[in-house]
Design an enzyme around this catalytic site. Structure first.
Site, short mmCIF file in Angstrom:
data_model
loop_
_atom_site.label_atom_id
_atom_site.label_comp_id
_atom_site.label_asym_id
_atom_site.label_seq_id
_atom_site.Cartn_x
_atom_site.Cartn_y
_atom_site.Cartn_z
N ASN A 35 130.52 77.40 89.88
CA ASN A 35 130.39 78.84 89.64
C ASN A 35 130.64 79.63 90.92
OD1 ASN A 35 129.70 78.01 87.14
ND2 ASN A 35 127.50 78.38 87.35
N ASP A 70 129.46 82.90 91.13
CA ASP A 70 128.64 84.11 90.99
C ASP A 70 127.53 84.24 92.04
OD1 ASP A 70 126.62 82.30 90.01
OD2 ASP A 70 127.35 82.55 87.97
N HIS A 110 134.35 76.01 94.05
CA HIS A 110 135.42 76.89 93.58
C HIS A 110 135.42 78.25 94.28
CE1 HIS A 110 136.07 74.53 89.53
NE2 HIS A 110 136.55 73.92 90.59
N CYS A 131 144.16 93.77 104.68
CA CYS A 131 143.43 93.22 105.82
C CYS A 131 143.39 94.25 106.96
CB CYS A 131 144.13 91.95 106.28
SG CYS A 131 143.40 91.21 107.73
N GLY A 141 125.73 72.46 81.93
CA GLY A 141 126.55 73.59 81.47
C GLY A 141 127.99 73.60 81.95
N THR A 142 128.64 72.44 81.90
CA THR A 142 130.08 72.45 82.20
C THR A 142 130.82 71.68 81.11
OG1 THR A 142 131.81 71.77 83.76
CG2 THR A 142 129.74 70.56 83.90
N SER A 143 132.02 72.15 80.79
CA SER A 143 132.78 71.51 79.71
C SER A 143 133.40 70.19 80.18
CB SER A 143 133.88 72.44 79.21
OG SER A 143 134.68 72.86 80.30
P1 OAD Z 1 133.42 76.22 80.60
O1 OAD Z 1 133.47 77.59 80.06
O2 OAD Z 1 134.64 75.37 80.48
O3 OAD Z 1 132.23 75.41 79.93
C1 OAD Z 1 130.95 75.95 79.80
C2 OAD Z 1 130.06 74.87 79.23
O4 OAD Z 1 128.74 75.37 79.24
C3 OAD Z 1 130.40 74.44 77.81
O5 OAD Z 1 130.39 73.02 77.76
C4 OAD Z 1 129.24 75.03 76.98
O6 OAD Z 1 128.90 74.20 75.87
C5 OAD Z 1 128.12 75.03 78.00
N1 OAD Z 1 127.08 76.06 77.79
C6 OAD Z 1 127.25 77.35 77.39
N2 OAD Z 1 126.07 77.99 77.38
C7 OAD Z 1 125.13 77.10 77.78
C8 OAD Z 1 123.72 77.16 77.98
N3 OAD Z 1 123.02 78.28 77.77
N4 OAD Z 1 123.08 76.04 78.39
C9 OAD Z 1 123.77 74.88 78.60
N5 OAD Z 1 125.09 74.77 78.44
C10 OAD Z 1 125.78 75.85 78.04
O7 OAD Z 1 132.96 76.36 82.14
P2 OAD Z 1 133.09 75.32 83.34
O8 OAD Z 1 132.97 73.92 82.86
O9 OAD Z 1 132.14 75.79 84.39
O10 OAD Z 1 137.28 77.56 87.66
O11 OAD Z 1 134.58 75.59 83.81
C11 OAD Z 1 135.08 74.90 84.93
C12 OAD Z 1 136.05 75.77 85.70
O12 OAD Z 1 137.06 76.24 84.81
C13 OAD Z 1 135.44 77.02 86.25
O13 OAD Z 1 134.76 76.84 87.49
C14 OAD Z 1 136.63 77.92 86.44
C15 OAD Z 1 137.47 77.56 85.22
O14 OAD Z 1 138.81 77.50 85.46
C16 OAD Z 1 137.80 78.55 88.42
O15 OAD Z 1 137.85 79.72 88.09
C17 OAD Z 1 138.33 78.08 89.72
#
Ligand code: OAD
Length: 239
Positions: free
Chosen positions: A98, A100, A115, A144, A182-184
């Site tokens: 993240n 944020d 990231h 800049c 919480g990551t896909s």
């Molecule tokens: P995703 O949007 O791909 O996945 C979010 C995951 O969080 C999913 O598996 C949801 O099921 C899960 N989820 C949603 N709400 C939740 C909750 N309340 N509790 C638990 N799980 C929950 O996001 P990321 O895997 O973080 O990169 O995506 C990876 C990267 O893709 C990001 O860092 C970003 C993007 O491209 C950049 O911008 C560099």
């Protein structure tokens, strides 16, 4: 909720977080059902090619994401990870995808932002870095102060090398517990961390709203919202 584990202060523990941990703070995840990120295809706004083709549009997009941060705060899952760090101090490593900064606002110190960060930007010419709060958003493409090059958000875009990879490799080799929240699990290299940690002998635990694609390598899976499950689990793990 059942868990088989009890952590000790001397255990090396690592958490990997993704957009799902900030969902309950009101920040949209990347891969919602419509496949769009705040009405944009990810590749339209998150690649060096997109920035060179249309820097104004990419800046407008990240400016909106940055301004949104003023309206959000950490949720109970972020605070639970702060508790985890209080428990085992430097034995706890928090790797986040993240951008944020909510983990740091919750009080975590040992955070690896692989990231990048929405709260910073840097010059694409001389690489000088700036805090986003210093930026005059009247300029459509902020410049800049040192060399007048185009600034860009400090975000690792598709095709670029994530930060802190050397440190992360060492952490994965030595961790006893690897907790994914919480990551896909579809964006590399983070998607590979779970298997690497497992290969080096870690116990793998995951918390997600959906069943994961890599469930075969998990020792424990908890289905549900991180903001509800994580505080309860951490309480059980550390007491
Ligand atoms: P995703 O949007 O791909 O996945 C979010 C995951 O969080 C999913 O598996 C949801 O099921 C899960 N989820 C949603 N709400 C939740 C909750 N309340 N509790 C638990 N799980 C929950 O996001 P990321 O895997 O973080 O990169 O995506 C990876 C990267 O893709 C990001 O860092 C970003 C993007 O491209 C950049 O911008 C560099």
């Amino acid at each position: 909720m059942k868990t088989n584990y009890k952590f000790h202060k001397e255990d090396k523990i690592t958490a990997l977080t993704g957009a799902g941990i900030s969902a309950e703070s009101g920040i949209k995840t990347f891969r919602d059902r419509d496949g769009l990120w705040e009405n944009h295809r990810i590749e339209e706004v998150a690649s060096p090619v997109a920035f060179s083709k249309n820097p104004e549009m990419v800046w407008e997009f990240y400016k909106q994401r940055y301004l949104q941060l003023a309206k959000v705060s950490p949720n109970s899952a972020h605070f639970a990870l702060k508790k985890m760090e209080d428990f085992c101090s430097s034995n706890f490593n928090l790797i986040t995808q993240n951008v944020d900064g909510l983990h740091q606002i919750a009080g975590n110190i040992n955070v690896l932002e692989m990231h990048g960060s929405l709260r910073q930007c840097f010059c694409s010419k001389c690489l000088h870095s700036f805090e986003m709060k210093e930026i005059d958003f009247e300029q459509k493409i902020p410049k800049c102060d040192h060399c007048s090059g185009n600034l860009r958000p400090n975000i690792v875009w598709f095709g670029e090398m994530p930060y802190e990879m050397e440190k992360i490799d060492k952490i994965l080799e030595n961790t006893k517990y690897f907790i994914v929240i919480g990551t896909s699990g579809i964006v590399y290299p983070a998607a590979r961390f779970l298997s690497i940690a497992k290969y080096f002998g870690a116990k793998a635990i995951e918390i997600n709203l959906e069943y994961p694609i890599n469930s075969v390598v998990l020792d424990e899976f908890h289905l549900g919202k991180a903001g509800i499950l994580l505080p309860e689990l951490i309480e059980k793990w550390i007491t």
